[in-house]
Design a protein around this motif. Structure first.
Motif, PDB file in Angstrom:
ATOM      1  N   THR A  38      23.729  11.571  33.850  1.00 37.29           N
ATOM      2  CA  THR A  38      24.922  12.350  33.513  1.00 37.29           C
ATOM      3  C   THR A  38      25.306  12.049  32.079  1.00 37.29           C
ATOM      4  O   THR A  38      25.389  10.877  31.681  1.00 37.29           O
ATOM      5  CB  THR A  38      26.091  12.001  34.456  1.00 37.29           C
ATOM      6  OG1 THR A  38      25.726  12.348  35.793  1.00 37.29           O
ATOM      7  CG2 THR A  38      27.348  12.772  34.069  1.00 37.29           C
ATOM      8  N   THR A  87      28.325  23.039  30.094  1.00 38.30           N
ATOM      9  CA  THR A  87      28.256  22.080  31.184  1.00 38.30           C
ATOM     10  C   THR A  87      27.427  22.663  32.328  1.00 38.30           C
ATOM     11  O   THR A  87      27.392  23.860  32.553  1.00 38.30           O
ATOM     12  CB  THR A  87      29.659  21.713  31.689  1.00 38.30           C
ATOM     13  OG1 THR A  87      30.330  22.906  32.113  1.00 38.30           O
ATOM     14  CG2 THR A  87      30.475  21.049  30.585  1.00 38.30           C
ATOM     15  N   GLY A  88      26.723  21.782  33.040  1.00 33.84           N
ATOM     16  CA  GLY A  88      25.875  22.231  34.132  1.00 33.84           C
ATOM     17  C   GLY A  88      24.762  21.234  34.393  1.00 33.84           C
ATOM     18  O   GLY A  88      24.755  20.129  33.836  1.00 33.84           O
ATOM     19  N   THR A  89      23.804  21.609  35.224  1.00 29.45           N
ATOM     20  CA  THR A  89      22.660  20.770  35.579  1.00 29.45           C
ATOM     21  C   THR A  89      21.393  21.456  35.095  1.00 29.45           C
ATOM     22  O   THR A  89      21.190  22.645  35.358  1.00 29.45           O
ATOM     23  CB  THR A  89      22.604  20.535  37.098  1.00 29.45           C
ATOM     24  OG1 THR A  89      23.826  19.923  37.529  1.00 29.45           O
ATOM     25  CG2 THR A  89      21.444  19.630  37.463  1.00 29.45           C
ATOM     26  N   TYR A  90      20.522  20.698  34.410  1.00 32.77           N
ATOM     27  CA  TYR A  90      19.387  21.299  33.712  1.00 32.77           C
ATOM     28  C   TYR A  90      18.094  20.512  33.897  1.00 32.77           C
ATOM     29  O   TYR A  90      18.115  19.298  34.137  1.00 32.77           O
ATOM     30  CB  TYR A  90      19.656  21.338  32.196  1.00 32.77           C
ATOM     31  CG  TYR A  90      20.827  22.172  31.766  1.00 32.77           C
ATOM     32  CD1 TYR A  90      20.682  23.518  31.478  1.00 32.77           C
ATOM     33  CD2 TYR A  90      22.093  21.593  31.639  1.00 32.77           C
ATOM     34  CE1 TYR A  90      21.765  24.279  31.064  1.00 32.77           C
ATOM     35  CE2 TYR A  90      23.185  22.351  31.222  1.00 32.77           C
ATOM     36  CZ  TYR A  90      23.011  23.690  30.934  1.00 32.77           C
ATOM     37  OH  TYR A  90      24.085  24.447  30.523  1.00 32.77           O
ATOM     38  N   THR A 110      17.147  17.529  36.613  1.00 36.84           N
ATOM     39  CA  THR A 110      18.491  17.296  37.156  1.00 36.84           C
ATOM     40  C   THR A 110      19.355  16.483  36.200  1.00 36.84           C
ATOM     41  O   THR A 110      19.956  15.476  36.564  1.00 36.84           O
ATOM     42  CB  THR A 110      18.407  16.583  38.531  1.00 36.84           C
ATOM     43  OG1 THR A 110      17.312  17.097  39.273  1.00 36.84           O
ATOM     44  CG2 THR A 110      19.687  16.827  39.325  1.00 36.84           C
ATOM     45  N   ASN A 112      22.666  16.187  34.237  1.00 36.28           N
ATOM     46  CA  ASN A 112      24.026  16.714  34.368  1.00 36.28           C
ATOM     47  C   ASN A 112      24.764  16.601  33.033  1.00 36.28           C
ATOM     48  O   ASN A 112      24.888  15.506  32.483  1.00 36.28           O
ATOM     49  CB  ASN A 112      24.788  15.943  35.442  1.00 36.28           C
ATOM     50  CG  ASN A 112      24.096  15.994  36.786  1.00 36.28           C
ATOM     51  OD1 ASN A 112      23.915  17.062  37.341  1.00 36.28           O
ATOM     52  ND2 ASN A 112      23.695  14.841  37.301  1.00 36.28           N
ATOM     53  N   VAL A 114      28.358  17.156  31.276  1.00 36.27           N
ATOM     54  CA  VAL A 114      29.768  17.311  31.636  1.00 36.27           C
ATOM     55  C   VAL A 114      30.612  17.314  30.368  1.00 36.27           C
ATOM     56  O   VAL A 114      30.223  16.770  29.326  1.00 36.27           O
ATOM     57  CB  VAL A 114      30.235  16.178  32.579  1.00 36.27           C
ATOM     58  CG1 VAL A 114      29.461  16.215  33.885  1.00 36.27           C
ATOM     59  CG2 VAL A 114      30.094  14.808  31.915  1.00 36.27           C
TER      60      VAL A 114
END
Length: 368
Positions: A38, A87-90, A110, A112, A114
């Protein structure tokens, strides 16, 4: 017996050397991001690449969209922060090219991204960038057998161990980290190094905000060798007050497993926030800390100059936001020259044969 022309043909073939073409290969290793990590914006990208033909360019993808590219090899070291990613999951792909057109990629899943709860420093803010590269002479030891102006040991504990600080070390995110080493010769021992940065253009007495952003790689020996690690953005004003915006991860003390803040003027020392602190060894961790300073004392406890803990993140997760805990600064002299200060301290676990190292990188401070 072969004919003369056959002898010539055989001899010619025996002298013929078939050259195997040399294919340049790009080798890439990534430091950040990591699978499942993250990252608060701006997101850090760190990778190293080599090739016999030399690295010529880089590109970074979050998903299928490119958010960074470079047409130069950057000496084989990519160390950038990217603020423009939503923002997101990549899935993140970091690709390096060499001068022969060959390429290789570092791919992680995955990741993250933020939004950071940290304030954005206003335009024109003074930045002290890459403090980990400051010469060793800029850093001074403040070990337990050195006495401060207040008559107390610099870093607490007892004397008897050894310490060291070196620049340009590995592991690193940027190509060279700052390594702080401390050991205990069978007894408890603390090691702290500080760096007086001077005052920004606005002057130390006009400083109201500090944003500290750094990465660290703790390497304990044995695995429980740390008792506590401490990190500071500090202020000395011209009226002789000290403001220490310190935070500490307590790993085996009275507030074990929590983050603590420092009560400078009240005499209470470390105060637990009750927020959980987890610091896995032998991997990179990311600290962001925002502290405000009030040299006038107006609105401070007892109307004495103070500092206030606002927001802190650790490895992309918010530890506290708009905490608002204020503590008085401490008067140590009738007046002073003023300076900004950063420091970090290793507290060793009180056992024999402890040999601890912490590596610091991408060590930045913004002041306004």
């Amino acid at each position: 017996m072969p004919a003369f022309n056959e002898l010539v043909r055989v001899s010619a073939l025996s002298l013929c050397v078939i050259a195997t073409p040399v294919v340049a290969q790009v080798t890439i290793t990534g430091n950040e991001p990591v699978n499942g990590g993250t990252y608060t914006l701006p997101a850090l990208i760190s990778a190293h690449a080599t090739s016999p033909q030399g690295i010529s360019g880089w590109r970074v993808y979050f998903g299928n969209t490119s958010y960074y590219s470079s047409s130069t090899g950057l000496g084989g070291n990519l160390d950038v922060t990217i603020a423009s990613v939503p923002t997101g999951t990549y899935k993140v792909t970091v690709t390096a090219w060499d001068n022969g057109g060959n390429n290789s990629s570092y791919v992680v899943q995955t990741v993250n991204v933020v939004a950071s709860p940290m304030p954005t420093p206003p335009q024109g803010t003074k930045e002290y960038a890459n403090i980990q590269n400051d010469s060793a002479g800029s850093w001074q030891p403040c070990t337990s057998n050195m006495i401060q102006s207040n008559g107390k040991p610099c870093a607490g504990g007892t004397s008897g161990g050894t310490s060291d600080l070196r620049t340009g070390q590995s592991p690193s995110l940027s190509g060279g980290s700052l390594a702080e080493y401390s050991d205990s010769s069978g007894i408890y021992y603390n090691t702290m190094y500080y760096n007086h940065l001077g005052c920004p253009g606005i002057g130390c007495d006009a400083v109201k905000n500090m944003l500290l952003d750094e990465w660290m790689y703790p390497k304990p020996s044995p695995s429980n060798g740390f008792q506590q690690l401490e990190f500071d953005p500090d202020l000395y004003d011209t009226n002789g007050y000290e403001y220490f915006g310190s935070v500490a991860c307590d790993m085996s003390g009275g507030s074990s497993g929590t983050w603590k803040v420092w009560d400078m003027g009240g005499g209470q020392g470390w105060i637990s926030t009750s927020r959980s602190c987890t610091m896995q060894p032998n991997q990179w961790h990311h600290l962001q800390l925002y502290v405000t300073y009030n040299v006038t004392g107006i609105g401070c406890p007892n109307s004495v100059p103070c500092y206030t803990y606002k927001t802190m993140t650790w490895d992309g997760a918010t530890v506290f936001q708009n905490l608002g805990w204020s503590y008085n600064a401490k008067k140590i002299a009738s007046s002073g020259n003023g300076t900004l200060n950063v420091e970090q301290q290793i507290d060793n676990y009180p056992a024999q044969g402890v040999n601890n190292t912490v590596y610091y990188d991408n060590y930045n401070l913004w002041v306004w």
